[in-house]
Write a protein that holds these residues in place. Sequence first.
Motif, PDB file in Angstrom:
ATOM      1  N   LEU A 124       0.815  -1.214   0.000  1.00 30.40           N
ATOM      2  CA  LEU A 124       0.000   0.000   0.000  1.00 30.40           C
ATOM      3  C   LEU A 124       0.850   1.266   0.000  1.00 30.40           C
ATOM      4  CD1 LEU A 124      -2.718  -1.027   2.620  1.00 30.40           C
ATOM      5  CD2 LEU A 124      -3.065  -0.731   0.170  1.00 30.40           C
ATOM      6  N   TYR A 127       1.336   3.212  -3.269  1.00 26.98           N
ATOM      7  CA  TYR A 127       0.246   3.960  -3.892  1.00 26.98           C
ATOM      8  C   TYR A 127       0.219   5.401  -3.398  1.00 26.98           C
ATOM      9  CZ  TYR A 127      -1.371  -0.831  -4.645  1.00 26.98           C
ATOM     10  OH  TYR A 127      -1.453  -2.158  -4.979  1.00 26.98           O
ATOM     11  N   ASP A 128       0.989   5.688  -2.340  1.00 26.57           N
ATOM     12  CA  ASP A 128       0.930   7.011  -1.698  1.00 26.57           C
ATOM     13  C   ASP A 128       2.117   7.891  -2.074  1.00 26.57           C
ATOM     14  OD1 ASP A 128      -1.152   5.768  -0.490  1.00 26.57           O
ATOM     15  OD2 ASP A 128      -0.274   5.653   1.499  1.00 26.57           O
ATOM     16  N   SER A 207      -5.364   3.203   7.300  1.00 28.58           N
ATOM     17  CA  SER A 207      -4.313   3.255   6.270  1.00 28.58           C
ATOM     18  C   SER A 207      -4.712   2.499   5.011  1.00 28.58           C
ATOM     19  CB  SER A 207      -3.004   2.696   6.837  1.00 28.58           C
ATOM     20  OG  SER A 207      -3.174   1.355   7.265  1.00 28.58           O
ATOM     21  N   SER A 211      -5.179   4.249   1.306  1.00 27.51           N
ATOM     22  CA  SER A 211      -4.301   3.832   0.209  1.00 27.51           C
ATOM     23  C   SER A 211      -5.084   3.144  -0.897  1.00 27.51           C
ATOM     24  CB  SER A 211      -3.215   2.886   0.740  1.00 27.51           C
ATOM     25  OG  SER A 211      -2.383   3.555   1.658  1.00 27.51           O
TER      26      SER A 211
END
Length: 356
Positions: A124, A127-128, A207, A211
Amino acid sequence: MAGVVGWTLIVGYIGTIAMYAYAFGMYGQMLIGYEYVWGLPIRQFISVGIVAAFVGLNLLGAGSSAAVERYLVFIQAGIIAAFGLIGLWFGAANYQLRLGFAELGLNPIIAASVGFVSFEGWQLLFYDQEQFDDPNATLAKGVFISIPIAAAIYILVGFVITTLLPEEVIAAQPEPALLYGALAISKWAMLAIGIAGLVSTASAINSTMFSEALFAKNLISDDILPDEMGDTDVDAAPTRTVLVIGTLTAAFTALGSLEAVVEFASLAFILVFGTMSALALTIRDADDVDVNPIPPLLGLVGSAAFFVMLTWYLYSQLPAVFWLVVVIAAVVFTVEALYFKRQRLSEGVRQVEKRV
């Protein structure tokens, strides 16, 4: 291939958030001490309530979500690590520690494949990237520092729990096993672990939801998901995307047992990680690419082995779960294949050829 992977991951993440919400509800129910209120199951209300709370938080923006996440992570990691160390001391003082090497066999490997979903957080992170000033340096530090720490805490707590509790208790009560292990030390330890469980699962819900919404936004931009899923022009997570993810998650977690969805997610993540390892291995000598072949080779071999072992384990030990996983996979692939806005494959290939 990108479309199949994207849709599979979206469903896998929704199942993962639902699993966290289910665990949050179980911890809340155990701490409250009641299973029903006014004749209604309290676990479902707690699970759906926490999903709704984080849907609201994520709609406030990335800043609010990130600020809450920092505090949640430090609190839960600190409490659980402290419990592991105290449990280790308690077990040693009462001569209860046992290494269990005689029972090893393939059990830890199978357990790792079944619980593969627990490590989806590192995927994840990528993706940020738009949230970081220097994503390459920040992500490298975050991954290589956090994985050993998290793995050490996992192993320490797992060792303490299997030391303090009989195998029959863990098998019969898997969800609150951590609470029972803390109760073997003291009621205060149980309270601390209950709070840590709530904080930990809340952190995971927050989170993963944030994400996944960013990931979905990227898929919408590439026409892999419908435009109706959200507005890609916003800076953070699209409102409609968060609402859709939250609604599906609440439906999943309210249904009860999530075993099939969780194992589908584990298989999906193993398959995706193996695919990415194979991709890194095949392009390691391409222009502007410098990849050491050993890590992706290990990832490819390990993912293939985990996938085979987990599939065989589900088929031989949990046939009902296995067939539910097959049904979920068939539905996901069918819906993805029938997605009416998808460009024809030949058109997509021509676009790629033009760019190359």
